[in-house]
Write a protein that holds these residues in place. Sequence first.
Motif, PDB file in Angstrom:
ATOM      1  N   SER A 467     -16.158  52.965  24.306  1.00  0.00           N
ATOM      2  CA  SER A 467     -15.211  51.898  23.974  1.00  0.00           C
ATOM      3  C   SER A 467     -15.880  50.872  23.067  1.00  0.00           C
ATOM      4  O   SER A 467     -17.112  50.737  23.039  1.00  0.00           O
ATOM      5  CB  SER A 467     -14.682  51.230  25.241  1.00  0.00           C
ATOM      6  OG  SER A 467     -15.753  50.699  25.997  1.00  0.00           O
ATOM      7  N   ILE A 468     -15.037  50.146  22.315  1.00  0.00           N
ATOM      8  CA  ILE A 468     -15.514  49.175  21.317  1.00  0.00           C
ATOM      9  C   ILE A 468     -14.791  47.861  21.556  1.00  0.00           C
ATOM     10  O   ILE A 468     -13.577  47.834  21.844  1.00  0.00           O
ATOM     11  CB  ILE A 468     -15.261  49.680  19.886  1.00  0.00           C
ATOM     12  CG1 ILE A 468     -16.031  50.977  19.632  1.00  0.00           C
ATOM     13  CG2 ILE A 468     -15.651  48.629  18.858  1.00  0.00           C
ATOM     14  CD1 ILE A 468     -15.755  51.591  18.274  1.00  0.00           C
ATOM     15  N   SER A 469     -15.533  46.787  21.445  1.00  0.00           N
ATOM     16  CA  SER A 469     -14.953  45.442  21.479  1.00  0.00           C
ATOM     17  C   SER A 469     -15.554  44.631  20.334  1.00  0.00           C
ATOM     18  O   SER A 469     -16.716  44.834  19.967  1.00  0.00           O
ATOM     19  CB  SER A 469     -15.230  44.757  22.821  1.00  0.00           C
ATOM     20  OG  SER A 469     -16.611  44.506  22.984  1.00  0.00           O
ATOM     21  N   VAL A 470     -14.747  43.730  19.760  1.00  0.00           N
ATOM     22  CA  VAL A 470     -15.164  42.890  18.625  1.00  0.00           C
ATOM     23  C   VAL A 470     -15.028  41.433  19.042  1.00  0.00           C
ATOM     24  O   VAL A 470     -13.973  41.018  19.555  1.00  0.00           O
ATOM     25  CB  VAL A 470     -14.323  43.185  17.368  1.00  0.00           C
ATOM     26  CG1 VAL A 470     -14.803  42.323  16.207  1.00  0.00           C
ATOM     27  CG2 VAL A 470     -14.410  44.666  17.010  1.00  0.00           C
ATOM     28  N   PHE A 471     -16.096  40.661  18.810  1.00  0.00           N
ATOM     29  CA  PHE A 471     -16.129  39.248  19.170  1.00  0.00           C
ATOM     30  C   PHE A 471     -16.532  38.455  17.929  1.00  0.00           C
ATOM     31  O   PHE A 471     -17.501  38.797  17.245  1.00  0.00           O
ATOM     32  CB  PHE A 471     -17.137  39.016  20.301  1.00  0.00           C
ATOM     33  CG  PHE A 471     -17.213  37.595  20.773  1.00  0.00           C
ATOM     34  CD1 PHE A 471     -16.314  37.108  21.712  1.00  0.00           C
ATOM     35  CD2 PHE A 471     -18.175  36.727  20.274  1.00  0.00           C
ATOM     36  CE1 PHE A 471     -16.385  35.797  22.154  1.00  0.00           C
ATOM     37  CE2 PHE A 471     -18.247  35.418  20.703  1.00  0.00           C
ATOM     38  CZ  PHE A 471     -17.346  34.950  21.642  1.00  0.00           C
ATOM     39  N   GLU A 472     -15.772  37.415  17.624  1.00  0.00           N
ATOM     40  CA  GLU A 472     -16.063  36.570  16.469  1.00  0.00           C
ATOM     41  C   GLU A 472     -16.952  35.416  16.896  1.00  0.00           C
ATOM     42  O   GLU A 472     -16.641  34.685  17.851  1.00  0.00           O
ATOM     43  CB  GLU A 472     -14.777  36.035  15.848  1.00  0.00           C
ATOM     44  CG  GLU A 472     -15.019  35.230  14.572  1.00  0.00           C
ATOM     45  CD  GLU A 472     -13.742  34.764  13.911  1.00  0.00           C
ATOM     46  OE1 GLU A 472     -13.824  34.111  12.858  1.00  0.00           O
ATOM     47  OE2 GLU A 472     -12.659  35.073  14.466  1.00  0.00           O
ATOM     48  N   GLN A 473     -18.057  35.262  16.187  1.00  0.00           N
ATOM     49  CA  GLN A 473     -18.987  34.193  16.507  1.00  0.00           C
ATOM     50  C   GLN A 473     -18.427  32.845  16.043  1.00  0.00           C
ATOM     51  O   GLN A 473     -17.780  32.751  14.994  1.00  0.00           O
ATOM     52  CB  GLN A 473     -20.343  34.453  15.839  1.00  0.00           C
ATOM     53  CG  GLN A 473     -21.006  35.743  16.295  1.00  0.00           C
ATOM     54  CD  GLN A 473     -22.337  35.966  15.615  1.00  0.00           C
ATOM     55  OE1 GLN A 473     -22.807  35.109  14.848  1.00  0.00           O
ATOM     56  NE2 GLN A 473     -22.953  37.115  15.886  1.00  0.00           N
ATOM     57  N   PRO A 474     -18.654  31.815  16.837  1.00  0.00           N
ATOM     58  CA  PRO A 474     -18.106  30.491  16.465  1.00  0.00           C
ATOM     59  C   PRO A 474     -18.829  29.899  15.247  1.00  0.00           C
ATOM     60  O   PRO A 474     -20.021  30.122  15.044  1.00  0.00           O
ATOM     61  CB  PRO A 474     -18.338  29.664  17.728  1.00  0.00           C
ATOM     62  CG  PRO A 474     -19.487  30.321  18.411  1.00  0.00           C
ATOM     63  CD  PRO A 474     -19.369  31.779  18.125  1.00  0.00           C
ATOM     64  N   LYS A 475     -18.058  29.175  14.464  1.00  0.00           N
ATOM     65  CA  LYS A 475     -18.595  28.491  13.286  1.00  0.00           C
ATOM     66  C   LYS A 475     -17.887  27.149  13.152  1.00  0.00           C
ATOM     67  O   LYS A 475     -16.658  27.076  13.214  1.00  0.00           O
ATOM     68  CB  LYS A 475     -18.369  29.335  12.027  1.00  0.00           C
ATOM     69  CG  LYS A 475     -19.053  28.773  10.797  1.00  0.00           C
ATOM     70  CD  LYS A 475     -18.876  29.709   9.610  1.00  0.00           C
ATOM     71  CE  LYS A 475     -19.596  29.179   8.384  1.00  0.00           C
ATOM     72  NZ  LYS A 475     -19.413  30.070   7.224  1.00  0.00           N
ATOM     73  N   LYS A 476     -18.660  26.109  12.979  1.00  0.00           N
ATOM     74  CA  LYS A 476     -18.102  24.763  12.940  1.00  0.00           C
ATOM     75  C   LYS A 476     -17.255  24.556  11.685  1.00  0.00           C
ATOM     76  O   LYS A 476     -17.609  25.008  10.591  1.00  0.00           O
ATOM     77  CB  LYS A 476     -19.223  23.728  12.987  1.00  0.00           C
ATOM     78  CG  LYS A 476     -20.002  23.728  14.303  1.00  0.00           C
ATOM     79  CD  LYS A 476     -21.067  22.635  14.293  1.00  0.00           C
ATOM     80  CE  LYS A 476     -21.844  22.619  15.607  1.00  0.00           C
ATOM     81  NZ  LYS A 476     -22.882  21.567  15.623  1.00  0.00           N
ATOM     82  N   ASN A 477     -16.147  23.850  11.911  1.00  0.00           N
ATOM     83  CA  ASN A 477     -15.263  23.427  10.808  1.00  0.00           C
ATOM     84  C   ASN A 477     -14.777  24.605   9.970  1.00  0.00           C
ATOM     85  O   ASN A 477     -14.591  24.489   8.746  1.00  0.00           O
ATOM     86  CB  ASN A 477     -15.965  22.406   9.905  1.00  0.00           C
ATOM     87  CG  ASN A 477     -16.401  21.177  10.676  1.00  0.00           C
ATOM     88  OD1 ASN A 477     -15.722  20.758  11.617  1.00  0.00           O
ATOM     89  ND2 ASN A 477     -17.546  20.607  10.304  1.00  0.00           N
ATOM     90  N   SER A 478     -14.612  25.799  10.600  1.00  0.00           N
ATOM     91  CA  SER A 478     -14.112  26.948   9.853  1.00  0.00           C
ATOM     92  C   SER A 478     -12.596  27.022   9.876  1.00  0.00           C
ATOM     93  O   SER A 478     -11.999  27.685   9.031  1.00  0.00           O
ATOM     94  CB  SER A 478     -14.697  28.248  10.431  1.00  0.00           C
ATOM     95  OG  SER A 478     -14.275  28.424  11.773  1.00  0.00           O
ATOM     96  N   GLY A 479     -11.988  26.341  10.827  1.00  0.00           N
ATOM     97  CA  GLY A 479     -10.542  26.405  10.952  1.00  0.00           C
ATOM     98  C   GLY A 479     -10.036  27.682  11.580  1.00  0.00           C
ATOM     99  O   GLY A 479      -8.823  27.918  11.611  1.00  0.00           O
ATOM    100  N   LYS A 480     -10.935  28.547  12.078  1.00  0.00           N
ATOM    101  CA  LYS A 480     -10.555  29.810  12.697  1.00  0.00           C
ATOM    102  C   LYS A 480     -10.781  29.720  14.204  1.00  0.00           C
ATOM    103  O   LYS A 480     -11.683  29.016  14.670  1.00  0.00           O
ATOM    104  CB  LYS A 480     -11.375  30.979  12.120  1.00  0.00           C
ATOM    105  CG  LYS A 480     -11.243  31.143  10.610  1.00  0.00           C
ATOM    106  CD  LYS A 480      -9.844  31.612  10.222  1.00  0.00           C
ATOM    107  CE  LYS A 480      -9.764  31.852   8.721  1.00  0.00           C
ATOM    108  NZ  LYS A 480      -8.420  32.303   8.305  1.00  0.00           N
TER     109      LYS A 480
END
Length: 743
Positions: A467-480
């Motif tokens: 199985s595969i999971s995708v996690f987005e790393q936090p980034k300041k002031n990215s608006g995402k």
Amino acid sequence: MKKNINQRKMSSVALPFLPGNAPNRQLGKERFHKSQHFNHSSGLPMLVASEKPGIGGELLFGQMIKPKYSVFPKEQGRDLPSWVAFDKKILCFEAFFQEAVPEAQHETYRIRKCKIYFHLEDDTIQVVEPEYKNSGIPQGTFIHRQRVPLPPPNDDCFYNIYHFNINQQMVLYSRTFTVIDCDSFTRNFLTKLGVILNNPATVPDDPYSKHREEIEKSMKPLRPYERCDTLKQFLEHDGKVLRFNCLWDDTESMFADPRELTLHYHLGDDTIEIMEINPANSGRDTVPKFLRRSKVPKNLVPVKQPGQTTDRTVLNVIASARQQKRYMLDSLKTGAVHDEFYKDRDLTLGGEVNVWGRRVIITDCDDFTKDYYRSKYGIEDFTPVVYKAPPAPIPERRVPPYNGFGSEEDSLSYCHRLLPKPPQKDFHKFMESDVINVLNFRAKMVTTNPDDMQRVFTISFFLSDDSISVFEQPKKNSGKIFGKFLKRGRVKKPGQELFKSEPSEYFKAQDLYVGATLCLSAVHFQVLDATEYTFSYMEQHAEEFPKANVGNILSKLRSLPEEKRSEIRAFLTLSDAGSTGFISYESLRGLLTGLGCGLSEHEVLVLGRSFSQRQQPEVDVGLMLAVAQDFLKKNHFEDFPHMDRAFRHCDQHKTGRLSTKETRTICKAVHLPLPEKLLASLLGKFADGDEIDYHALLAGINWLENNASPVLPEDRTSTPRRSLPSRVLSPNWSVSAQGPFPP
């Protein structure tokens, strides 16, 4: 003369009963108890034991004790109880007694033989009468095992070994037995005891038994029956069975078809039994046997009446109505009937067996039957008879296409069985990989949108269930909105048809490597890097991951044209101007990428990791002391005088030095709040051989007296430099046959 007479008179005078003039009978005596002679029964005093001994178990004057056990033989040495010394030792005597038979026509008395067993361990007697055929008398145990009393007037005593001898009479419960003989063990036992045995006696004849023997002799025929001994055949071949596959062609009759049979030939008695093999959905009733076990005749003959076939024949000498009929035995056996039955020599492959009018063809046999015919008759040809066409091929079961409801595995389970079950997971793979084996990769989104190009993702591949999971790393002031981008699950490869019969292909661990482009949920990702654990796991399991197999990478380099290999050698020589044997990893990566060697980014990284030499920078001692003081300040450790006293106490020679082991023990004893790695590094820096200057160590970590400057976060870690040895691809190394560039 008178003097001698006077001396004799004086010697005959009894001495006074004084101590020393008579022997003391109490010497060595240990028992002085009195036996109980009186007791109360129903409230009345009465004498209960008139034969009990006196003080200490000694017999009274004129008293005799009846023995409870056998008196012979007396044991020498250690005193063992009789039930141990004579265990399972029995004397056997042969005897008979005469029994009167009143109101009988042919006999007035009867002689009955028996055996008398005397058990030495407890003086018990058992009388057993052997059983005779057709005697009409209940026989067997005549007297059960027990102690038998003597006949009156001595009925208060019991029989013992004194009372047994040969050729004498014994009265057992008012019945007189005559002992005539004994066995060898009894004879030897009594002889060793000194018993003089009498001569053996004979049993008198029984008139009625003699009369019965004469009658039985008169009943025997003049010529005995001929005996056919089949015991040898039964003992040699009992349980051995020959197995044949047979065919009965019954197509000529109405609504019939070929019948498959199994024939069993029993070698123990030459009998045959046949079972029918009914195929599935044949419409026939299953019966236990087609033919019961019996001898099968070769020639079809009508069933004979009972008594028609006999082993003996007689001749009628005189057959007249006026005179009595007379018969005599036919010694020539002119009327004997001999029927031929099937034997093992008549059963061959391809042969026929006439089973009561049914033509059965033998087609094949098992391995045991082949070995039997090969060893007994020397037959080597066991070619089976082909009687039916080869089975038709099983039509392929086509799986219907996926309808889009649920997963493909769930939909497929409805096609395999009427009552579907959940799809089975690979339990062995789950246990081998475990849940902690997760490969983590850093990736970016492949897009032309400048906002999405800056987003960083972590792709995790779980080896336990693919199985595969995708996690987005936090980034300041990215608006995402960072966090979970794709929940854990198996991901299909792109470009596959949705509604199809074949199972879809999913991403595997081999599809993820540095430089790969993945399409996950219609979003393209490019893998940029991986964790150290991911690289190490893939390199340790190189047989499963071709991109991490150094042997495959070197094989690709060896397969390059000679021009490119020469260009690589020249580049390595120019890059290592100082002949140090090392070049930078960036130079090698640029070379392999520019030449177009067909290596992916992951393969270049694996090649560099395999032949790289990492150099750890020298750590500053002041920085280590500053970090140690920072730990001690945060944990409020101020017990430095106690550590100094402990060091001085262990330093008996007052040298100011202690061994590394003793110093570590004292630090652990005072609960010095430092990490294990930091403490080991400090002890290594202050060690001179195996000794440590504890004064310098205390002065360095004492933040109360020698306070160091504060430690910045970037000073806590250091980045090691990595370089690549140029001899990996140098001409000198390539001289070996195992090098990537053979000359």
